[in-house]
Design an enzyme around this catalytic site. Structure first.
Site, PDB file in Angstrom:
ATOM      1  N   CYS A 127      34.440  47.459 -10.947  1.00 51.29           N
ATOM      2  CA  CYS A 127      33.455  47.466 -12.023  1.00 51.29           C
ATOM      3  C   CYS A 127      32.045  47.687 -11.493  1.00 51.29           C
ATOM      4  O   CYS A 127      31.125  47.924 -12.255  1.00 51.29           O
ATOM      5  CB  CYS A 127      33.515  46.171 -12.815  1.00 51.29           C
ATOM      6  SG  CYS A 127      34.956  46.081 -13.895  1.00 51.29           S
ATOM      7  N   ASP A 166      32.770  44.871 -26.509  1.00 52.19           N
ATOM      8  CA  ASP A 166      33.820  45.252 -25.571  1.00 52.19           C
ATOM      9  C   ASP A 166      34.743  46.325 -26.111  1.00 52.19           C
ATOM     10  O   ASP A 166      35.336  47.088 -25.374  1.00 52.19           O
ATOM     11  CB  ASP A 166      34.666  44.022 -25.224  1.00 52.19           C
ATOM     12  CG  ASP A 166      33.801  42.888 -24.719  1.00 52.19           C
ATOM     13  OD1 ASP A 166      33.174  43.079 -23.675  1.00 52.19           O
ATOM     14  OD2 ASP A 166      33.744  41.843 -25.374  1.00 52.19           O
TER      15      ASP A 166
END
Lengths: 68, 347
Positions: free
Chosen positions: B16, B49
Site C-alpha cells: 500500500c 473505501d
C-alpha cells in the site's frame, strides 16, 4: 570529509549507503539526497547514530552535514 | 515456498506504500462530469473505501478494487495479502463480499510457477472469505502487480461509512501498526528484521478483516473504515472530515509492533508516511508527549491493515470483549468529540 551521494535513490537505499559510510566512524560526513523522504530518513538515521544534522537545500537537492 | 525470483526486488515501492497520495488523488478527480443517481448512496463525492449502490429495499451492491506491487517475496503470501487487502474494503462498509475478478500484471522475469503461486494465494483467501473469483484480466508490464476487484452486498440501512462517527463514540482499531516501517527495514536486507517478526507481519497482513467485521455488525456501529495506505492518521483525518467531528487518539493505547519504534528512529520510513503527514498533518494537534518515532508509526502506510471502528462507548466495550478471542490485537485507541480546531488530537 567523506561524502555520500544518495541522489537518485529511493528508500531505504540512502539510509543503507549512509549506514555503510558511518561504519567508518569519522566525525563528519556530507550526505547528498534529492527528495524529502531521503532527507528525513537519513536525518533520523544519523541522529540515531549520535550525529547532529544540518540541512541545506539548493535546487531541490539537500546537503546533510553530519557532525559528532 | 522459496522461488528464485525475489518479488520485492522487482517492485519500486511495496504494498500500500505504492498508493498515490490522498491529496494528489483529490486533485486528479476534480471537475469530472458524473451522473447523479439517488441509488448511489456512497460514491465519488466522499473519500470512502467502496461505492454502494442500492438495488432493492434490502440489498445494495458494494464495489471496490485494490492492487499493488509485491510486499513480500513469497508469491503465495503476496497473493493472499493482496486479496485480503482488496476484500477488506467490503468489510469496512459492513458488507459481505461475494464475487471478485483478478487484476494482474506479470513482469517478464516471472516464471509460470510464480504467477500460479500468486493466483493460488489470491484464490485461497477468496475461498476463506466465501468469495468466488469469476475471472479477471492479466497483462504484461515492468513490475508485478496483483489485486482484486470485489463485489459484495450489504443491507442499505446498515451501510457503514467513514462519515458516521459521532461525539461520544470510542475508536477501535483491530490490527497492529508498523507494517510499512518494518517491511521497509526488511527490504534493506541487513538483518534488522528477524525471520520470526517477518512471519508475524506476513500473517497479520494475510489475515482477513472478516472476523472483526462479523463481530462489528452485531453492534450499533456509527462509522468504519480500514486503515491502509493512508495510515491511521490519513484515514482518521478522512473520518473526522467526513463526520464533522474531532478524533482524539490516545497514542499509548494504539496497538503497534514494538520493533517499529527503533526502525523508525533509524529512518526506515516509507515515502508514503511523509505523503500521509503532508496530507493529514496540518489538521493534527499534538497535545501530549508523542515521540517522533510514534508519530512516524501513526503516519505509516499499512498494507492490509485493520478496521477503524467508531461506536458508542458502552457498545464498544462489549464489542471489544467479543472480539478478544478472534481478533486479539483489537484495542480501544481513542474517542470522538464535537468538532474542535483540529481534526485529530494526539494525546
Amino acid at each position: 570529509m567523506e561524502r555520500v551521494d544518495a541522489r537518485g535513490l529511493s528508500c531505504p537505499e540512502p539510509v543503507i549507503l549512509t549506514r555503510k559510510a558511518l561504519l567508518g566512524g569519522a566525525k563528519e560526513y556530507e550526505v547528498l539526497v534529492d527528495n524529502v523522504t531521503s532527507r528525513e530518513n537519513v536525518t533520523r538515521f544519523a541522529e540515531h547514530a549520535g550525529y547532529t544534522v544540518t540541512v541545506t537545500e539548493a535546487g531541490g537537492e539537500y546537503t546533510l552535514s553530519l557532525k559528532k | 515456498m522459496e522461488t528464485e525470483v525475489r518479488l520485492t526486488k522487482l517492485a519500486s515501492c511495496a504494498g500500500c506504500g505504492a498508493k498515490v497520495g490522498a491529496g494528489t488523488l483529490c486533485q486528479l478527480l476534480e471537475g469530472f462530469q458524473t451522473h447523479t443517481d439517488p441509488n448511489l448512496i456512497v460514491g465519488y463525492d466522499r473519500s470512502d473505501d467502496a461505492s454502494v449502490y442500492v438495488v432493492s429495499e434490502h440489498q445494495a451492491i458494494v464495489q471496490t478494487t485494490d492492487f499493488f506491487p509485491p510486499i513480500v517475496d513469497d508469491p503465495f503470501l503476496f497473493g493472499q495479502i493482496a486479496a485480503a487487502n482488496a476484500i477488506s474494503d467490503v468489510y469496512a462498509m459492513g458488507g459481505e463480499p461475494k464475487l471478485a475478478l483478478n487484476l494482474m500484471c506479470v513482469a517478464d522475469s516471472m516464471d509460470d510457477v510464480t504467477v500460479r503461486e500468486i493466483l493460488r494465494g489470491g484464490y485461497s483467501k477468496a475461498y476463506e472469505a466465501g468469495v468466488i473469483i469469476s475471472g479477471g484480466h492479466t497483462i504484461h508490464g515492468a513490475e508485478p502487480i496483483y489485486g482484486l476487484a470485489v463485489t459484495g452486498f450489504v443491507d442499505p440501512t446498515k451501510v457503514l461509512t467513514n462519515a458516521g462517527a459521532r461525539p461520544g463514540d470510542v475508536l477501535i482499531l483491530t490490527k497492529k501498526l508498523g507494517v510499512g516501517i518494518l517491511t521497509t527495514a526488511g527490504k534493506a536486507d541487513i538483518g534488522l528484521v528477524s525471520e520470526d517478526l517477518m512471519q508475524r507481519l506476513q500473517l497479520q497482513m494475510a489475515t482477513l478483516n472478516k472476523a472483526a467485521r462479523d463481530v462489528m455488525v452485531k453492534y450499533p456501529v456509527h462509522g468504519c473504515t480500514d486503515v491502509t495506505g493512508f495510515s491511521l492518521m490519513g484515514h482518521s483525518y478522512e473520518m473526522a472530515q467526513g463526520s464533522g467531528c474531532t478524533l482524539h487518539i490516545q497514542t499509548d493505547r494504539v496497538p503497534f509492533h514494538p520493533e517499529a519504534t527503533e526502525m523508525a528512529e533509524m529512518g526506515f520510513i516509507p515515502a508514503g508516511a511523509y505523503r500521509n503527514r503532508e496530507y493529514a498533518g496540518r489538521n493534527v494537534c499534538v497535545a501530549g508527549n508523542v515521540t517522533r518515532a510514534m508519530q512516524d508509526i501513526l503516519y505509516d502506510p499499512q498494507t492490509s491493515g485493520g478496521l477503524l471502528i467508531s461506536v458508542p462507548r458502552e457498545a464498544g466495550e462489549r464489542m471489544l470483549e467479543e472480539m478478544h478471542n478472534e481478533v486479539p490485537d483489537a484495542a480501544m485507541i481513542g474517542y470522538v468529540t464535537e468538532k474542535e480546531d483540529a481534526d485529530i488530537v494526539l494525546e
